[in-house]
Design an enzyme around this catalytic site. Structure first.
Site, PDB file in Angstrom:
ATOM      1  N   LYS A 186      39.727  39.470  34.889  1.00 16.61           N
ATOM      2  CA  LYS A 186      39.959  40.888  34.589  1.00 16.61           C
ATOM      3  C   LYS A 186      40.866  41.000  33.363  1.00 16.61           C
ATOM      4  O   LYS A 186      42.027  41.405  33.439  1.00 16.61           O
ATOM      5  CB  LYS A 186      40.574  41.590  35.800  1.00 16.61           C
ATOM      6  CG  LYS A 186      39.638  41.618  37.010  1.00 16.61           C
ATOM      7  CD  LYS A 186      40.305  42.257  38.215  1.00 16.61           C
ATOM      8  CE  LYS A 186      39.380  42.246  39.430  1.00 16.61           C
ATOM      9  NZ  LYS A 186      40.018  42.803  40.634  1.00 16.61           N
TER      10      LYS A 186
ATOM     11  N   LYS B  71      30.699  35.639  45.039  1.00 19.95           N
ATOM     12  CA  LYS B  71      31.410  36.863  45.402  1.00 19.95           C
ATOM     13  C   LYS B  71      30.637  37.618  46.486  1.00 19.95           C
ATOM     14  O   LYS B  71      29.552  37.212  46.897  1.00 19.95           O
ATOM     15  CB  LYS B  71      31.574  37.737  44.157  1.00 19.95           C
ATOM     16  CG  LYS B  71      32.350  37.052  43.027  1.00 19.95           C
ATOM     17  CD  LYS B  71      33.828  37.008  43.294  1.00 19.95           C
ATOM     18  CE  LYS B  71      34.449  38.364  43.081  1.00 19.95           C
ATOM     19  NZ  LYS B  71      35.918  38.345  43.297  1.00 19.95           N
TER      20      LYS B  71
ATOM     21  N   GLU C 237      33.833  33.653  48.310  1.00 20.66           N
ATOM     22  CA  GLU C 237      34.690  34.739  48.770  1.00 20.66           C
ATOM     23  C   GLU C 237      34.272  35.186  50.166  1.00 20.66           C
ATOM     24  O   GLU C 237      33.089  35.359  50.441  1.00 20.66           O
ATOM     25  CB  GLU C 237      34.586  35.914  47.803  1.00 20.66           C
ATOM     26  CG  GLU C 237      35.349  37.156  48.229  1.00 20.66           C
ATOM     27  CD  GLU C 237      35.125  38.316  47.270  1.00 20.66           C
ATOM     28  OE1 GLU C 237      35.611  38.227  46.130  1.00 20.66           O
ATOM     29  OE2 GLU C 237      34.451  39.288  47.653  1.00 20.66           O
TER      30      GLU C 237
ATOM     31  N   ASP D 146      39.653  37.469  50.501  1.00 28.35           N
ATOM     32  CA  ASP D 146      39.737  38.710  49.745  1.00 28.35           C
ATOM     33  C   ASP D 146      40.306  39.848  50.581  1.00 28.35           C
ATOM     34  O   ASP D 146      39.767  40.200  51.638  1.00 28.35           O
ATOM     35  CB  ASP D 146      38.346  39.097  49.230  1.00 28.35           C
ATOM     36  CG  ASP D 146      38.371  40.329  48.354  1.00 28.35           C
ATOM     37  OD1 ASP D 146      39.239  40.383  47.448  1.00 28.35           O
ATOM     38  OD2 ASP D 146      37.558  41.237  48.569  1.00 28.35           O
TER      39      ASP D 146
END
Length: 280
Positions: A136, A168, A198, A219
Site C-alpha cells: 500500500k 488473499k 490469508e 487478517d
C-alpha cells in the site's frame, strides 16, 4: 547500510523534476542573477528519524551537477527540531529549482522512517516479531518508501506481485476455499517461492496448515485469536498478523509469538515530517 539502486532513484528523480520544471522556473529566472551563488541548509522543523540524504543530493545533482551537497546526519539517526541535516552549495538558481522536489521527497521519507521507528520501538525487548510494510505505497514512490521503512528499522514485505505467492481472500473465494487455493498455488508456483495464505478466522487455520502453507496471514483477528493460531501452529508455519494494527496493540501482539506484523499505515497514510530549506 542502506542503499537505493541508482537506476531506480534516477528514474524517480527525473520524473519528479520533469513534473515541476517542464515549463521552466519563471520566478527564479526573473528574480535571481544567473551567476549568483548560495548556500542552503535543510533543517528539521520537528523531531524525526533522518531519511533521504542520498535522495536530497541526487535531486540537486540532477538539476545541476556542479552543486555540492554535504550530508551531516547519518540515515536512521534521530534528529531534534532545528537540527541541520544536509547542506547544498552552488548556483542559487539551480538550488531554488530543485528545492521543492527535494523537500517533497525527503519530507515523506522522513515521515515513513519516523512512523516505522515508533512501531519497531513498541515491540518488547527480546520478542522475535518483525514490523513490515505492505504494497500500500504511493504509486511511483514504492522504492523510496520501502527504503524509508528499512531506515526506520522495519522490514519489507514482497516488493511486487511477482516476488512471492500471497493468496488473499478474493483468491480464496475464486478458488473455492483455502485448501484448494494453496494446492493450486503449490502445483504452479516456482519451487523457490514460499506460499503465504490469508485467513480471517480460526476455522480456516487447519486447512491452511494441512495444505502446506509456509506462511499464514491472520487478517483482522483479535490478539487472543492470534495467540491461539500461533499456539496451534506449533512452529510448523510462520505467522503474520495484519489489519487494524494500531501502535497500542503491538506489545501484546508481539508477546503472542507472531513472526511478523504488517502495517499498511507505514506508507499509505503517514504524515510527512516538516523539513525546510534555509538560505544563508
Amino acid at each position: 547500510m542502506f542503499e537505493l539502486p541508482a537506476s531506480v532513484l534516477d528514474r524517480i528523480v527525473a520524473t519528479a523534476l520533469d513534473e515541476d520544471l517542464a515549463s521552466g522556473d519563471i520566478t527564479t529566472e526573473a528574480c535571481i542573477d544567473a551567476r549568483a551563488q548560495a548556500v542552503a541548509h535543510a533543517v528539521a522543523r520537528e523531531g524525526l528519524v533522518v531519511c533521504g540524504g542520498p535522495v536530497f543530493a541526487r535531486v540537486f545533482h540532477a538539476v545541476e551537477p556542479s552543486l555540492s551537497v554535504d550530508l551531516h546526519v547519518a540515515e536512521g539517526t534521530r534528529a531534534e527540531a532545528s537540527a541541520r541535516l544536509w547542506t547544498v552549495r552552488g548556483r542559487a538558481r539551480a538550488i531554488l529549482m530543485g528545492e521543492r522536489v527535494a523537500l517533497n521527497l525527503v519530507q515523506r521519507m522522513c515521515g515513513v522512517a519516523t512512523r516505522t521507528r515508533e512501531y519497531v520501538d513498541a515491540v518488547p525487548p527480546g520478542a522475535r516479531t518483525r514490523i513490515t510494510d505492505t504494497r500500500k505505497t504511493t504509486p511511483g514512490l514504492r522504492a523510496l518508501e520501502r527504503y524509508a521503512v528499512r531506515v526506520g528499522g522495519g522490514r519489507n514485505h514482497r516488493d511486487d506481485l511477482g516476488a512471492a505467492v500471497l493468496i488473499k481472500d478474493n483468491h480464496v473465494a475464486a478458488c473455492g476455499g483455502v485448501r484448494a487455493a494453496i494446492e493450486r498455488a503449490r502445483a504452479a508456483a516456482p519451487h523457490t517461492a514460499k506460499i503465504e495464505c490469508e485467513i480471517d478466522s480460526l476455522d480456516q487455520l487447519k486447512d491452511a496448515i494441512d495444505a502446506g502453507a509456509d506462511i499464514i496471514l491472520l487478517d483482522n483477528m483479535s490478539n487472543a485469536d492470534v495467540a491461539t493460531a500461533v499456539s496451534r501452529g506449533n512452529g510448523r508455519v510462520l505467522f503474520e498478523a495484519s489489519g487494524g494494527m494500531t501502535l497500542a496493540r503491538i506489545p501484546e501482539l508481539a508477546r503472542t509469538g507472531v513472526d511478523a506484523i504488517s502495517i499498511g499505515a507505514l506508507t499509505h497514510s503517514v504524515r510527512a515530517t516538516d523539513v525546510g530549506l534555509d538560505f544563508e
